[in-house]
Motif scaffolding. Structure first.
Motif, mmCIF file in Angstrom:
data_model
loop_
_atom_site.group_PDB
_atom_site.id
_atom_site.type_symbol
_atom_site.label_atom_id
_atom_site.label_comp_id
_atom_site.label_asym_id
_atom_site.label_seq_id
_atom_site.Cartn_x
_atom_site.Cartn_y
_atom_site.Cartn_z
ATOM 1 N N PHE A 228 -3.299 -4.990 1.094
ATOM 2 C CA PHE A 228 -2.556 -5.286 2.316
ATOM 3 C C PHE A 228 -1.082 -5.192 1.948
ATOM 4 O O PHE A 228 -0.584 -5.961 1.121
ATOM 5 N N VAL A 229 -0.384 -4.233 2.534
ATOM 6 C CA VAL A 229 0.971 -3.904 2.085
ATOM 7 C C VAL A 229 1.981 -3.985 3.223
ATOM 8 O O VAL A 229 1.618 -3.920 4.405
ATOM 9 N N GLY A 230 3.243 -4.108 2.852
ATOM 10 C CA GLY A 230 4.318 -4.098 3.835
ATOM 11 C C GLY A 230 4.459 -2.708 4.437
ATOM 12 O O GLY A 230 4.627 -1.718 3.715
ATOM 13 N N ALA A 231 4.359 -2.633 5.772
ATOM 14 C CA ALA A 231 4.498 -1.366 6.484
ATOM 15 C C ALA A 231 5.927 -1.238 7.032
ATOM 16 O O ALA A 231 6.837 -1.935 6.587
ATOM 17 N N GLY A 232 6.094 -0.357 8.019
ATOM 18 C CA GLY A 232 7.440 0.008 8.438
ATOM 19 C C GLY A 232 8.127 -0.854 9.462
ATOM 20 O O GLY A 232 9.284 -0.582 9.816
ATOM 21 N N ARG A 246 13.613 2.044 -0.776
ATOM 22 C CA ARG A 246 12.719 2.814 0.090
ATOM 23 C C ARG A 246 11.312 2.254 0.012
ATOM 24 O O ARG A 246 10.715 2.194 -1.067
ATOM 25 N N ASN A 247 10.798 1.824 1.132
ATOM 26 C CA ASN A 247 9.424 1.337 1.234
ATOM 27 C C ASN A 247 8.474 2.528 1.186
ATOM 28 O O ASN A 247 8.546 3.429 2.023
ATOM 29 N N VAL A 248 7.560 2.561 0.217
ATOM 30 C CA VAL A 248 6.670 3.718 0.083
ATOM 31 C C VAL A 248 5.713 3.853 1.266
ATOM 32 O O VAL A 248 5.125 4.921 1.470
ATOM 33 N N PHE A 249 5.559 2.765 2.055
ATOM 34 C CA PHE A 249 4.688 2.839 3.229
ATOM 35 C C PHE A 249 5.466 2.593 4.525
ATOM 36 O O PHE A 249 4.939 2.066 5.497
ATOM 37 N N ALA A 250 6.717 3.014 4.528
ATOM 38 C CA ALA A 250 7.568 2.841 5.710
ATOM 39 C C ALA A 250 7.072 3.632 6.914
ATOM 40 O O ALA A 250 7.413 3.313 8.057
ATOM 41 N N ASP A 251 6.261 4.661 6.674
ATOM 42 C CA ASP A 251 5.787 5.490 7.783
ATOM 43 C C ASP A 251 4.598 4.884 8.513
ATOM 44 O O ASP A 251 4.173 5.400 9.548
ATOM 45 N N LEU A 252 4.071 3.767 8.001
ATOM 46 C CA LEU A 252 2.925 3.137 8.662
ATOM 47 C C LEU A 252 3.394 2.216 9.779
ATOM 48 O O LEU A 252 4.422 1.545 9.651
ATOM 49 N N PRO A 253 2.642 2.145 10.884
ATOM 50 C CA PRO A 253 3.044 1.289 12.009
ATOM 51 C C PRO A 253 2.812 -0.195 11.715
ATOM 52 O O PRO A 253 2.051 -0.553 10.807
ATOM 53 N N GLY A 254 3.465 -1.046 12.491
ATOM 54 C CA GLY A 254 3.261 -2.480 12.355
ATOM 55 C C GLY A 254 3.974 -3.053 11.152
ATOM 56 O O GLY A 254 4.668 -2.357 10.405
ATOM 57 N N TRP A 256 2.307 -4.909 8.676
ATOM 58 C CA TRP A 256 1.430 -4.904 7.508
ATOM 59 C C TRP A 256 0.263 -3.965 7.771
ATOM 60 O O TRP A 256 -0.198 -3.850 8.907
ATOM 61 N N GLN A 257 -0.245 -3.334 6.717
ATOM 62 C CA GLN A 257 -1.396 -2.448 6.861
ATOM 63 C C GLN A 257 -2.238 -2.495 5.585
ATOM 64 O O GLN A 257 -1.713 -2.698 4.485
ATOM 65 N N ASN A 258 -3.535 -2.292 5.749
ATOM 66 C CA ASN A 258 -4.405 -2.079 4.598
ATOM 67 C C ASN A 258 -4.370 -0.594 4.247
ATOM 68 O O ASN A 258 -4.443 0.266 5.136
ATOM 69 N N VAL A 259 -4.246 -0.297 2.957
ATOM 70 C CA VAL A 259 -4.226 1.095 2.499
ATOM 71 C C VAL A 259 -5.220 1.243 1.342
ATOM 72 O O VAL A 259 -5.828 0.265 0.905
ATOM 73 N N SER A 260 -5.376 2.439 0.863
ATOM 74 C CA SER A 260 -6.253 2.671 -0.289
ATOM 75 C C SER A 260 -5.427 2.655 -1.565
ATOM 76 O O SER A 260 -4.223 2.955 -1.557
#
Length: 338
Positions: A228-232, A246-254, A256-260
């Motif tokens: 569960f990671v910090g999103a954009g 630079r957030n490596v998951f800045a392109d994800l909505p919301g 917080w998001q679960n990623v692989s």
């Protein structure tokens, strides 16, 4: 959070973070002075109203028996110097910062998590304040409508509205808007204005320092199966933007998001910010990363490029600027891998 040292994870402790704040204009989140009770600070008994998650909250006079039902709400109350008006508190995510510890210790703790409705009402609250709508359910305090019918107004953080269409955008202005709302209800707007001014100065200093420039950062909150990671669009993004990283998951909505883990490996972060919470400690996440045969080969893991931040300093609220201070101090000791 702490900077990353080659000898171990960098943990900027509370004392170190305090020292960092004192190097500039970073006095923003120090202990709050006693709240003003003058008429000029709206200490009068005239009714006051604020709009909250689509509901108008009105008080005839500043409440005298506040109960806070989440750590974020508790910290806003303590930052505003309201401890003498608190009849109870509940539900910590990690721990109260040292600067507010004495004030917190003067307030009755009703429950480790949410209190029962009976215990809550036994505290005779005249105002309830929660960070999350989950506090206002039949299993906890009851609905806000029911409470209002009993003469107990309530406030939910604008980031935690039950109606998602009413949730405030995650911005520093929204963080200060919550602080201002609560200050208006309790007649201490001068204190909220002072905190905002101090935090604005902090953010200007972080921007000028740009400690995270050229660094790719993973914000790892919890969950080792699907991290569960910090999103954009949440607290982590605000902090990383503030320090120039630079957030490596800045392109994800919301927020917080679960990623692989495959995506984490592909992102190859220069540093990893770890949330430290009572239910998922930073050390448990470090142990997992260092013991996993694939993740242990990440450059950030091998360099122990970890910055630890209390969970309460990773979510939008009065402590988010403190989280930014820790991240700025930690990343300031890092350099991108060559």
């Amino acid at each position: 959070m702490s900077p990353i040292r080659p000898t171990g994870p960098i943990r900027v402790g509370r004392a170190a973070a305090t020292a960092f704040l004192l190097t500039g204009v970073l006095g923003a989140c120090t202990g709050a002075p006693a709240p003003s009770t003058s008429a000029g600070a709206t200490g009068s008994a005239a009714p006051v109203s604020v709009d909250n998650c689509g509901t108008t909250v009105t008080v005839g006079a500043p409440p005298a028996r506040l109960v806070t039902l989440n750590e974020g709400a508790t910290e806003v109350a303590l930052a505003l110097g309201l401890q003498s008006r608190m009849a109870g508190t509940a539900y910590l995510d990690d721990s109260i910062p040292e600067k507010w510890k004495a004030a917190y210790d003067s307030v009755p703790v009703l429950s480790e998590k949410y209190p029962t409705k009976e215990k809550l009402l036994a505290a005779r609250p005249d105002f309830l304040y929660s960070s999350y709508a989950s506090a206002f359910s039949d299993k906890v305090a009851g609905t806000r409508e029911e409470l209002q019918g009993q003469g107990i107004p309530s406030y939910v953080s604008p980031f935690g509205c039950s109606d998602k269409s009413k949730v405030a955008p995650t911005t520093w202005q929204s963080v200060w808007g919550e602080l201002t709302d609560v200050a208006k209800v309790f007649g201490v707007q001068d204190r909220a204005a002072a905190i905002q001014q101090q935090q604005e100065q902090q953010l200007a200093q972080f921007k000028a320092t740009a400690a995270g420039k050229d660094l790719k950062v993973l914000w790892f909150d919890s969950d080792t199966k699907t991290p569960f990671v910090g999103a954009g669009h949440g607290g982590p993004q605000l902090v990383l933007d503030a320090v120039g990283a630079r957030n490596v998951f800045a392109d994800l909505p919301g927020g917080w998001q679960n990623v692989s883990w495959e995506k984490v490996v592909a992102a190859d972060p220069d540093a990893i910010v770890l949330a430290d919470a009572s239910w998922d400690t930073a050390q448990s996440k470090i142990d997992y990363l260092e013991q996993d045969p694939v993740l242990s080969k990440l450059g950030a893991v091998q360099r122990k490029a970890f910055v630890v931040v209390p969970f309460s300093e990773s979510t939008p609220g009065v402590l988010l600027a403190d989280g930014a201070a820790k991240v700025s101090a930690g990343l300031g000791q890092l350099h991108p891998a060559s």
